[in-house]
Write an enzyme that holds these catalytic residues in place. Structure first.
Site, PDB file in Angstrom:
ATOM      1  N   HIS A  86      -7.382   4.664   1.711  1.00 49.31           N
ATOM      2  CA  HIS A  86      -6.916   4.150   0.435  1.00 49.31           C
ATOM      3  C   HIS A  86      -6.672   5.456  -0.336  1.00 49.31           C
ATOM      4  CE1 HIS A  86      -6.015   0.126   1.113  1.00 49.31           C
ATOM      5  NE2 HIS A  86      -7.148   0.092   1.884  1.00 49.31           N
ATOM      6  N   ASP A 140     -14.139   7.287   5.583  1.00 54.60           N
ATOM      7  CA  ASP A 140     -12.894   6.788   5.764  1.00 54.60           C
ATOM      8  C   ASP A 140     -12.356   6.840   4.380  1.00 54.60           C
ATOM      9  OD1 ASP A 140     -10.629   5.160   5.781  1.00 54.60           O
ATOM     10  OD2 ASP A 140     -11.399   3.516   7.446  1.00 54.60           O
ATOM     11  N   ASN A 192       0.769  -1.234   0.019  1.00 55.64           N
ATOM     12  CA  ASN A 192       0.070   0.128  -0.055  1.00 55.64           C
ATOM     13  C   ASN A 192       0.738   1.249  -0.076  1.00 55.64           C
ATOM     14  OD1 ASN A 192      -2.335  -1.805   0.332  1.00 55.64           O
ATOM     15  ND2 ASN A 192      -2.123  -1.720   2.647  1.00 55.64           N
ATOM     16  N   GLU A 214     -16.545   4.349   3.331  1.00 54.11           N
ATOM     17  CA  GLU A 214     -15.213   4.460   3.002  1.00 54.11           C
ATOM     18  C   GLU A 214     -15.383   4.928   1.574  1.00 54.11           C
ATOM     19  OE1 GLU A 214     -13.079   0.806   3.071  1.00 54.11           O
ATOM     20  OE2 GLU A 214     -14.086   0.391   5.027  1.00 54.11           O
ATOM     21  N   SER A 253     -11.431  -1.420   0.545  1.00 56.87           N
ATOM     22  CA  SER A 253     -10.085  -2.001   0.444  1.00 56.87           C
ATOM     23  C   SER A 253     -10.071  -3.370  -0.511  1.00 56.87           C
ATOM     24  CB  SER A 253      -9.794  -2.805   1.858  1.00 56.87           C
ATOM     25  OG  SER A 253     -10.168  -1.556   2.765  1.00 56.87           O
ATOM     26  N   HIS A 288     -14.524  -1.497   6.320  1.00 62.47           N
ATOM     27  CA  HIS A 288     -13.143  -2.113   7.062  1.00 62.47           C
ATOM     28  C   HIS A 288     -13.581  -2.788   8.479  1.00 62.47           C
ATOM     29  CE1 HIS A 288      -9.034  -2.052   8.657  1.00 62.47           C
ATOM     30  NE2 HIS A 288      -8.498  -2.425   7.519  1.00 62.47           N
ATOM     31  N   LYS A 344      -0.367   4.038   4.317  1.00 62.37           N
ATOM     32  CA  LYS A 344      -0.533   3.631   2.889  1.00 62.37           C
ATOM     33  C   LYS A 344       0.330   4.666   2.001  1.00 62.37           C
ATOM     34  CE  LYS A 344      -4.246   0.872   4.478  1.00 62.37           C
ATOM     35  NZ  LYS A 344      -5.521   0.921   5.012  1.00 62.37           N
TER      36      LYS A 344
END
Ligand SMILES: *Cc1c(COP(=O)(O)O)cnc(C)c1O
Length: 391
Positions: free
Chosen positions: A215, A212, A52, A183, A187, A138, A243
């Site tokens: 990523h 969130d 990541n 998110e 993920s 997550h 990440k």
């Protein structure tokens, strides 16, 4: 009463069950080849498609330099929790810089994304609250919801109609507050939520919104500042530093008032040692670099498009991926494991993701692309997938 010899039998049994299902997990130690996309495992060199470290900042010279600088100046540890004597000037400066770069009122740094999600959500909701979370959220967000003791419901993945049904249903009840949790980039699928529409829906039903962005920050959105950037109506905007920032930790973007509340009431902030200076130094430098890395991001996005298109042309299902995370959905667990072994034999390291992380029959190989992948690395990846298809 439990017999003495039986006290720990649950552990043996659970492990044995996992083993029989071929789902027993174990750790694999790797040695990164510094500054490249490669690692060695034993004697074998592999191209790492599981990292990541999207911008390669974990080995960027300026990041290392600032980390060393802070290490020398402040020592290797912060010495205490933030409310005791662990708030060094550099912690405050980082938070101020985060707020300024991300154009938010305030930022509060946490020791990891997992810790932040678990502790923030459980601080901001209680047994009289309702939490509505996307089904693919997550694990850390789920832990936070469970820990809060709030009524916890999941809405179908990215399904705003289902979310609205649940919000309507909630009007009949007497919750003290409602949190909607999602998110920006998921993920396991690499697909995106619609932050703006989620925020609007929350506003319409007077719900609070937790988004969130782990990523996306560093890689996606305007100046690589994620998908929460520039959006209104987000009460907690979470970003992770493990990440694209290449280091460790997380931050919550929020109002000054929520920040003050968290400083006073959030156990996962209060009862833990502040992040060490070396980490703060790395983050400080990364934060300066990220908005300037347009060229790297441009190349990464070209690579993402190319890999996705090529995999689809080869007949692979990449789901709804719209990011550097690309799932190659195989279906059965056995087939996925076989594919993962095949890739590894050919020098490509990608993770095999299976239940319970994803639903049954949705087992997949998951790859992540980073700026460290060369054109050769990418051609190799595609070549190996072609061979797998034609075997
Ligand atoms: C990685 C991740 C986390 C956890 O962050 P860590 O800093 O690795 O603990 C939380 N939420 C999401 C969506 C993530 O992808």
């Amino acid at each position: 009463m439990v017999k003495k010899e039986d006290k720990l039998s649950f552990i043996k049994e659970a492990l044995l069950k996992r083993q029989k299902e071929h789902r027993l997990r174990s750790l694999k130690a790797v040695t990164p080849i510094y500054g490249t996309s490669r690692v060695t495992v034993g004697a074998k060199e592999l191209i790492n498609f599981c990292s990541n470290d999207y911008l390669g900042l974990s080995t960027h010279s300026e990041v290392i330099q600032q980390s060393l600088e802070f290490n020398k100046k402040f020592g290797v540890g912060s010495g205490a929790s933030r409310l005791v004597s662990g708030t060094l000037s550099i912690h405050e400066e980082l938070e101020a810089k985060l707020a300024s770069v991300f154009e938010i009122e305030a930022a509060l740094v946490f020791n990891s994304g997992f810790q932040a999600n678990t502790t923030i959500l459980s601080t901001l909701a209680d047994r009289n609250s309702l939490i509505l979370a996307d089904k693919k959220c997550h694990n850390s967000l789920i832990q936070g919801a469970v820990l809060s003791r709030a009524t916890f419901k999941r809405f179908e993945h990215n399904d705003l109609n289902h979310l609205e049904d649940l919000l309507k249903e909630a009007l009949q009840k007497d919750y003290n507050r409602i949190w909607v949790v999602s998110e920006t980039v998921f993920s396991m699928d690499g697909d995106q939520s619609n932050v703006q529409e989620l925020a609007k829906l929350c506003n319409r039903y007077n719900a609070l919104f937790y988004s969130d962005d782990a990523h996306a920050v560093g890689v996606l959105g305007e100046k690589g500042l994620g998908f929460n950037f520039g959006k209104t109506g987000i009460d907690i905007s979470l970003g992770a530093f493990g990440k694209a920032f290449g280091s460790f930790g997380a931050y919550a973007g929020c109002s000054k008032e929520i920040k003050e509340y968290l400083i006073n009431f959030c156990p996962g902030f209060i009862y833990t040692t502040a992040l060490p200076p070396a980490v703060i130094g790395a983050l400080d430098a990364a934060l300066d670099l990220i908005p300037k890395m347009e060229a790297e991001r441009e190349q990464l996005h070209q690579n993402i498009q190319m890999v996705k298109n090529s995999l689809q042309e080869l007949g692979f299902d990449v789901g709804k991926s719209d990011s550097q995370i690309i799932p190659i959905i195989i279906g059965s667990e056995e087939e996925t494991l076989a594919c993962s072994r095949f890739l590894e034999e050919q020098g490509v390291w990608a993770s095999a993701i299976r239940p319970p992380t994803v639903e049954k029959n949705a087992s997949r190989i998951r790859i992540t692309l980073t700026v460290k992948h060369s054109q050769d690395d990418i051609h190799k990846l595609l070549e190996v997938f072609r061979e797998w298809k034609e075997r």
